[in-house]
Motif scaffolding. Structure first.
Motif, PDB file in Angstrom:
ATOM      1  N   GLN A  85       0.809  -1.225   0.000  1.00  0.00           N
ATOM      2  CA  GLN A  85       0.000   0.000   0.000  1.00  0.00           C
ATOM      3  C   GLN A  85       0.841   1.274   0.000  1.00  0.00           C
ATOM      4  OE1 GLN A  85      -2.535  -0.503   3.439  1.00  0.00           O
ATOM      5  NE2 GLN A  85      -4.278  -1.008   2.130  1.00  0.00           N
ATOM      6  N   TYR A  88       2.086   2.348  -3.410  1.00  0.00           N
ATOM      7  CA  TYR A  88       0.950   2.451  -4.324  1.00  0.00           C
ATOM      8  C   TYR A  88       0.135   3.719  -4.050  1.00  0.00           C
ATOM      9  CZ  TYR A  88      -3.052   1.056  -7.151  1.00  0.00           C
ATOM     10  OH  TYR A  88      -4.042   1.015  -8.096  1.00  0.00           O
ATOM     11  N   TYR A  89      -0.091   4.026  -2.778  1.00  0.00           N
ATOM     12  CA  TYR A  89      -0.928   5.169  -2.403  1.00  0.00           C
ATOM     13  C   TYR A  89      -0.130   6.413  -1.997  1.00  0.00           C
ATOM     14  CZ  TYR A  89      -4.859   1.966  -2.460  1.00  0.00           C
ATOM     15  OH  TYR A  89      -5.815   1.070  -2.857  1.00  0.00           O
ATOM     16  N   TRP A  90       1.181   6.365  -2.112  1.00  0.00           N
ATOM     17  CA  TRP A  90       2.066   7.443  -1.667  1.00  0.00           C
ATOM     18  C   TRP A  90       1.556   8.816  -2.100  1.00  0.00           C
ATOM     19  CZ3 TRP A  90       6.543   7.208   1.213  1.00  0.00           C
ATOM     20  CH2 TRP A  90       7.344   8.342   1.217  1.00  0.00           C
ATOM     21  N   ARG A  91       1.220   8.956  -3.364  1.00  0.00           N
ATOM     22  CA  ARG A  91       0.787  10.261  -3.883  1.00  0.00           C
ATOM     23  C   ARG A  91      -0.716  10.389  -4.042  1.00  0.00           C
ATOM     24  NH1 ARG A  91       5.608   9.701  -7.423  1.00  0.00           N
ATOM     25  NH2 ARG A  91       7.161  11.083  -6.506  1.00  0.00           N
ATOM     26  N   THR A  92      -1.418   9.289  -4.209  1.00  0.00           N
ATOM     27  CA  THR A  92      -2.837   9.372  -4.549  1.00  0.00           C
ATOM     28  C   THR A  92      -3.786   9.326  -3.360  1.00  0.00           C
ATOM     29  OG1 THR A  92      -2.970   6.972  -4.882  1.00  0.00           O
ATOM     30  CG2 THR A  92      -2.441   8.348  -6.822  1.00  0.00           C
ATOM     31  N   ASP A  93      -3.386   8.719  -2.255  1.00  0.00           N
ATOM     32  CA  ASP A  93      -4.265   8.614  -1.097  1.00  0.00           C
ATOM     33  C   ASP A  93      -3.433   8.717   0.182  1.00  0.00           C
ATOM     34  OD1 ASP A  93      -6.085   7.897   0.946  1.00  0.00           O
ATOM     35  OD2 ASP A  93      -7.186   6.575  -0.419  1.00  0.00           O
TER      36      ASP A  93
END
Length: 112
Positions: A85, A88-93
């Motif tokens: 996670q 994967y989510y570093w920039r988007t969530d």
């Protein structure tokens, strides 16, 4: 047989902070059953590291009756999911990324 010593069991499969609702400091609902199914019962104890404070983990473990192997697999699942996670989510969530950081920290702190 499951990966542990017991048979496969029904599991929610995604007991993450975004899928549990809390009212007045207590659990009021569990939502999003898209990952529910029969499998390794160690997936549900992931919540011990991604949501619960360290001070209540033993109480939670006793309440769910997790044996040593199941608890260790749950800890491994928690770490594995968080490690996927985070990038994967570093920039988007940022909320999911922060929970991934939290989970990694909790697992590593417990293993020290």
């Amino acid at each position: 047989m499951g990966a542990g010593t017991g048979p496969p069991a029904w599991a929610h499969g995604d007991l993450s902070p975004g899928n549990v609702l809390v009212t007045g400091g207590g659990l009021s609902a569990v939502i999003d059953f898209g990952c529910a199914g029969v499998g390794d019962p160690a997936v549900d104890p992931i919540v011990a590291w991604n949501l619960l404070p360290a001070s209540v983990r033993d109480v939670f473990r006793d309440a769910v009756g997790a044996e040593d192997a199941q608890w260790a697999r749950g800890r491994g699942w928690a770490l594995s999911i968080a490690l996927v996670q985070l990038p994967y989510y570093w920039r988007t969530d940022p909320v999911l990324a922060q929970n991934a950081r939290h989970t990694i920290g909790e697992v590593l702190a417990e293993s020290a």
